[in-house]
Design a protein around this motif. Structure first.
Motif, PDB file in Angstrom:
ATOM      1  N   LEU A 121      64.246  60.420  -1.566  1.00 20.95           N
ATOM      2  CA  LEU A 121      65.502  60.601  -2.290  1.00 20.95           C
ATOM      3  C   LEU A 121      65.971  62.051  -2.216  1.00 20.95           C
ATOM      4  CD1 LEU A 121      64.866  58.491  -5.540  1.00 20.95           C
ATOM      5  CD2 LEU A 121      66.001  57.790  -3.429  1.00 20.95           C
ATOM      6  N   LYS A 122      65.024  62.972  -2.346  1.00 17.92           N
ATOM      7  CA  LYS A 122      65.376  64.396  -2.368  1.00 17.92           C
ATOM      8  C   LYS A 122      65.968  64.867  -1.047  1.00 17.92           C
ATOM      9  CE  LYS A 122      63.418  68.974  -3.224  1.00 17.92           C
ATOM     10  NZ  LYS A 122      62.237  69.748  -3.665  1.00 17.92           N
ATOM     11  N   SER A 123      65.470  64.325   0.069  1.00 18.25           N
ATOM     12  CA  SER A 123      65.862  64.848   1.375  1.00 18.25           C
ATOM     13  C   SER A 123      67.146  64.250   1.917  1.00 18.25           C
ATOM     14  CB  SER A 123      64.739  64.593   2.386  1.00 18.25           C
ATOM     15  OG  SER A 123      64.583  63.207   2.621  1.00 18.25           O
ATOM     16  N   LYS A 124      67.647  63.207   1.284  1.00 15.19           N
ATOM     17  CA  LYS A 124      68.663  62.360   1.910  1.00 15.19           C
ATOM     18  C   LYS A 124      70.010  62.414   1.197  1.00 15.19           C
ATOM     19  CE  LYS A 124      69.068  57.406   3.017  1.00 15.19           C
ATOM     20  NZ  LYS A 124      68.391  56.122   2.825  1.00 15.19           N
ATOM     21  N   ASN A 125      71.066  62.263   1.997  1.00 18.48           N
ATOM     22  CA  ASN A 125      72.419  62.111   1.464  1.00 18.48           C
ATOM     23  C   ASN A 125      73.046  60.884   2.117  1.00 18.48           C
ATOM     24  OD1 ASN A 125      74.964  62.440   0.325  1.00 18.48           O
ATOM     25  ND2 ASN A 125      75.624  63.894   1.892  1.00 18.48           N
ATOM     26  N   ALA A 126      72.916  59.742   1.453  1.00 13.74           N
ATOM     27  CA  ALA A 126      73.454  58.485   1.986  1.00 13.74           C
ATOM     28  C   ALA A 126      74.916  58.357   1.595  1.00 13.74           C
ATOM     29  CB  ALA A 126      72.653  57.304   1.442  1.00 13.74           C
ATOM     30  N   VAL A 127      75.789  58.184   2.601  1.00 18.67           N
ATOM     31  CA  VAL A 127      77.221  58.198   2.328  1.00 18.67           C
ATOM     32  C   VAL A 127      77.902  56.875   2.670  1.00 18.67           C
ATOM     33  CG1 VAL A 127      77.375  60.692   2.670  1.00 18.67           C
ATOM     34  CG2 VAL A 127      77.730  59.155   4.620  1.00 18.67           C
ATOM     35  N   PHE A 128      77.136  55.864   3.074  1.00 18.08           N
ATOM     36  CA  PHE A 128      77.745  54.620   3.523  1.00 18.08           C
ATOM     37  C   PHE A 128      77.923  53.641   2.364  1.00 18.08           C
ATOM     38  CE2 PHE A 128      73.192  54.351   3.947  1.00 18.08           C
ATOM     39  CZ  PHE A 128      72.860  53.094   3.471  1.00 18.08           C
ATOM     40  N   GLU A 129      78.854  52.712   2.551  1.00 20.33           N
ATOM     41  CA  GLU A 129      79.112  51.690   1.542  1.00 20.33           C
ATOM     42  C   GLU A 129      78.127  50.532   1.685  1.00 20.33           C
ATOM     43  OE1 GLU A 129      83.134  50.469   1.942  1.00 20.33           O
ATOM     44  OE2 GLU A 129      83.980  52.412   1.338  1.00 20.33           O
ATOM     45  N   GLY A 130      77.943  49.784   0.594  1.00 21.74           N
ATOM     46  CA  GLY A 130      77.086  48.611   0.620  1.00 21.74           C
ATOM     47  C   GLY A 130      75.609  48.915   0.467  1.00 21.74           C
ATOM     48  N   GLN A 131      75.254  50.091   0.007  1.00 23.16           N
ATOM     49  CA  GLN A 131      73.855  50.473  -0.133  1.00 23.16           C
ATOM     50  C   GLN A 131      73.317  50.070  -1.505  1.00 23.16           C
ATOM     51  OE1 GLN A 131      73.454  54.908  -1.354  1.00 23.16           O
ATOM     52  NE2 GLN A 131      75.244  54.865   0.007  1.00 23.16           N
ATOM     53  N   ASP A 132      71.980  49.863  -1.560  1.00 23.28           N
ATOM     54  CA  ASP A 132      71.296  49.741  -2.842  1.00 23.28           C
ATOM     55  C   ASP A 132      71.153  51.151  -3.394  1.00 23.28           C
ATOM     56  OD1 ASP A 132      71.107  47.063  -2.472  1.00 23.28           O
ATOM     57  OD2 ASP A 132      68.942  46.997  -2.171  1.00 23.28           O
ATOM     58  N   THR A 133      72.083  51.538  -4.251  1.00 20.09           N
ATOM     59  CA  THR A 133      72.232  52.943  -4.644  1.00 20.09           C
ATOM     60  C   THR A 133      70.952  53.555  -5.178  1.00 20.09           C
ATOM     61  OG1 THR A 133      74.533  52.454  -5.209  1.00 20.09           O
ATOM     62  CG2 THR A 133      73.625  54.519  -6.012  1.00 20.09           C
ATOM     63  N   ASP A 134      70.182  52.791  -5.946  1.00 22.09           N
ATOM     64  CA  ASP A 134      68.972  53.341  -6.569  1.00 22.09           C
ATOM     65  C   ASP A 134      67.888  53.678  -5.555  1.00 22.09           C
ATOM     66  OD1 ASP A 134      70.173  53.058  -9.015  1.00 22.09           O
ATOM     67  OD2 ASP A 134      69.180  51.160  -9.498  1.00 22.09           O
ATOM     68  N   PHE A 135      68.049  53.232  -4.313  1.00 24.87           N
ATOM     69  CA  PHE A 135      67.017  53.457  -3.304  1.00 24.87           C
ATOM     70  C   PHE A 135      67.421  54.506  -2.277  1.00 24.87           C
ATOM     71  CE2 PHE A 135      65.968  49.471  -5.199  1.00 24.87           C
ATOM     72  CZ  PHE A 135      64.583  49.430  -5.184  1.00 24.87           C
ATOM     73  N   HIS A 136      68.488  55.259  -2.569  1.00 19.70           N
ATOM     74  CA  HIS A 136      68.955  56.294  -1.657  1.00 19.70           C
ATOM     75  C   HIS A 136      69.256  57.573  -2.414  1.00 19.70           C
ATOM     76  CE1 HIS A 136      69.505  53.595   1.827  1.00 19.70           C
ATOM     77  NE2 HIS A 136      69.831  52.693   0.918  1.00 19.70           N
ATOM     78  N   GLY A 137      68.963  58.709  -1.754  1.00 15.37           N
ATOM     79  CA  GLY A 137      69.359  59.985  -2.302  1.00 15.37           C
ATOM     80  C   GLY A 137      70.785  60.320  -1.906  1.00 15.37           C
ATOM     81  N   HIS A 138      71.422  61.201  -2.663  1.00 13.84           N
ATOM     82  CA  HIS A 138      72.830  61.507  -2.403  1.00 13.84           C
ATOM     83  C   HIS A 138      73.137  62.999  -2.461  1.00 13.84           C
ATOM     84  CE1 HIS A 138      72.677  57.300  -3.923  1.00 13.84           C
ATOM     85  NE2 HIS A 138      73.479  57.118  -2.896  1.00 13.84           N
ATOM     86  N   VAL A 139      72.104  63.831  -2.512  1.00 12.77           N
ATOM     87  CA  VAL A 139      72.332  65.279  -2.566  1.00 12.77           C
ATOM     88  C   VAL A 139      71.452  66.030  -1.571  1.00 12.77           C
ATOM     89  CG1 VAL A 139      73.089  65.270  -4.976  1.00 12.77           C
ATOM     90  CG2 VAL A 139      70.654  65.545  -4.446  1.00 12.77           C
ATOM     91  N   GLY A 140      70.694  65.310  -0.742  1.00 14.27           N
ATOM     92  CA  GLY A 140      69.769  65.956   0.180  1.00 14.27           C
ATOM     93  C   GLY A 140      70.452  66.518   1.414  1.00 14.27           C
ATOM     94  N   TYR A 141      69.655  67.172   2.248  1.00 16.22           N
ATOM     95  CA  TYR A 141      70.181  67.850   3.429  1.00 16.22           C
ATOM     96  C   TYR A 141      70.478  66.892   4.582  1.00 16.22           C
ATOM     97  CZ  TYR A 141      68.306  72.041   1.124  1.00 16.22           C
ATOM     98  OH  TYR A 141      68.028  73.044   0.237  1.00 16.22           O
ATOM     99  N   MET A 142      69.733  65.780   4.666  1.00 16.04           N
ATOM    100  CA  MET A 142      69.890  64.875   5.810  1.00 16.04           C
ATOM    101  C   MET A 142      70.891  63.768   5.489  1.00 16.04           C
ATOM    102  SD  MET A 142      67.091  62.699   8.003  1.00 16.04           S
ATOM    103  CE  MET A 142      66.661  64.148   8.977  1.00 16.04           C
ATOM    104  N   GLN A 143      72.002  63.739   6.200  1.00 17.27           N
ATOM    105  CA  GLN A 143      73.013  62.718   5.952  1.00 17.27           C
ATOM    106  C   GLN A 143      72.691  61.445   6.714  1.00 17.27           C
ATOM    107  OE1 GLN A 143      77.027  63.819   5.113  1.00 17.27           O
ATOM    108  NE2 GLN A 143      77.831  62.399   6.638  1.00 17.27           N
TER     109      GLN A 143
END
Length: 473
Positions: A159-181
């Protein structure tokens, strides 16, 4: 730029050893470099992350050594990786040893073993697919005696490393402030609906493959920032490399051995060659070997850490008898399942492909024009986790390019004669029981390691049964 690199790739000959990187311009003794706190060998998928995290502590100095050079504008385009990027200096040029049970359609029965040699390592030349594994995989690591590697331990770092920006995701299982998009791409018109309906008939429904339940079908999630490959170099070095003066990146730096104090079995530095000069550098805290699944065992064994019998055969002084390079596990993928359709996919010019790429559109925003991915069980779920990955794709590359990339023999290459109409399914075994090795050819770092994945060799025949069963299904 794109056409020049494609032309260069068609003429490029992969190296057969490391001689070009290890030529010394003189016989002068090694030059000593000022000590640092940490030395990281390999600026690849893991080494770049380590360098970022360690240099958050301003009082620590980190030397990041990378045998390759910089990534570039060409490697930024994920869709060009399969047939072109691998034919460049960014690829080490490895092959497997001749296989008895697999790679039978390849030249000399050897599978190509492309590995990244550049800032970002293999994340600079792979297909950019983001699939982080099943929670039970990590729990098994923990239960095998590796505390701190269970799913509950590692999940916060995803979660810490990731920035998921796509629609249709299980939001609780993705990070949104990390360095890797992480993002998905536009789809090939009309394809997504057909695939979704077909898999629904098999009981495999749509859903986030990195969400609560992995056994699903979905669009492929890519490490992608707009149209640009979000390699670990882009994510964890760009924007930090210049501002952190405690991070020292040395490119074209081939580590020949780790310096180890034999009496205490303590690593205290490394020896490396850069631009024809030999250097040594000491670490006051740690030497971290982050050379990937192939180069890490090679460096360790050259330094005297490995199986005693193997090192003795090669005349390498033993520092520590450990099973380095043994128990190699790799997930074989079957690439020969094709469907010829009555449709034409991406019959457009290179110029049009690049124009679409500048607008964040397919086909070059996706690795090998990958469309969708599914995880499922052939053995009816008795493992509690998927045993098969199915990737669906079509291709924008000429048949000769793909045949060369996989080193297909003439008979097998004939299947690639009309890629504009073909639909391609890759079936990858997720939990193989076959085990292989990485060994040394000699005690000379110029010689490539011997990579023997020993595919489809388990005595029970599980790997072949599951692999073939997934294809029949």
């Amino acid at each position: 730029m794109v056409t020049d690199n494609i032309t260069a790739a068609s003429a490029y000959v992969l190296p057969t050893d490391n001689s070009a990187m290890l030529e010394l311009s003189s016989s002068s003794p090694a030059t000593d470099i000022d000590p640092v706190d940490f030395i990281i060998i390999g600026a690849g998928s893991a080494g770049t992350v380590l360098a970022n995290r360690l240099t958050e502590e301003a009082n620590w100095t980190v030397l990041l050594l990378e045998a390759g050079g910089l990534d570039n504008n060409f490697t930024d385009i994920i869709g060009l990786s399969s047939a072109y990027t691998i034919f460049s200096e960014i690829n080490w040029g490895y092959n497997s040893t001749a296989q008895s049970n697999a790679c039978q359609g390849m030249e000399n029965k050897q599978c190509a073993y492309a590995r990244g040699k550049a800032r970002g390592g293999s994340s600079t030349m792979d297909h950019g697919v983001y699939a982080r594994g099943n929670p039970l995989d990590y729990d098994r690591w923990r239960d095998l005696g590796n505390p701190g590697w269970g799913w509950d331990d590692v999940f916060p770092y995803f979660l810490k490393s990731k920035n998921a920006v796509f629609e249709g995701q299980d939001t609780d299982f993705h990070g949104h402030v990390g360095y890797m998009q992480v993002d998905v791409t536009s789809q090939t018109p009309g394809v997504e609906e057909i695939i979704s309906e077909a898999f629904a008939e098999l009981g495999i429904n749509r859903g986030d493959i990195n969400g609560k339940n992995q056994s699903r079908l979905d669009r492929i999630q890519f490490t992608l920032n707009g149209n640009t490959r979000a390699s670990t170099a882009h994510a964890f070095l760009d924007g930090f490399q210049d501002e952190r003066t405690n991070l020292l990146l040395s490119l074209n730096s081939f580590v020949t051995r780790i310096l180890i104090e034999k009496s205490t079995k303590t690593a205290y530095g490394v020896e490396f060659i850069r631009n024809g000069e030999l250097y040594t550098v000491n670490a006051t805290r740690e030497v971290i070997v982050s050379g990937g699944a192939i180069n890490t065992p090679q460096i360790l064994m050259l330094s005297g850490v490995g199986p005693a019998s193997h090192l003795s055969e090669l005349g390498i002084d033993l520092v520590r008898d450990l099973p380095v390079g043994e128990n190699m596990e790799d997930h074989i993928g079957y690439t020969g399942l094709y469907y010829r359709t009555d449709k034409t996919f991406w019959n457009i010019t290179t110029e049009e492909m690049v124009r679409r790429w500048t607008e964040n559109l397919r086909p070059l925003t996706a690795g090998l024009c990958s469309e969708m991915i599914a995880f499922t069980n052939v053995n009816n779920g008795s493992l509690g986790r998927p045993d098969t990955e199915i990737a669906m794709l079509n291709s924008v590359f000429p048949p000769a390019g793909l045949a060369s990339a996989f080193q297909l023999n003439a008979k097998y290459a004939a299947a690639y004669d009309n890629t504009l109409h073909d639909w391609w399914f890759i079936h990858a075994l997720q939990h193989p029981k076959s085990r292989g090795t990485v060994k040394l050819q000699s005690n000379d770092p110029k010689d490539f390691p011997l990579i023997d994945p020993n595919f489809l060799s388990d005595e029970e025949g599980y790997d072949l049964e599951i692999s073939w069963g997934s294809i029949l299904t």
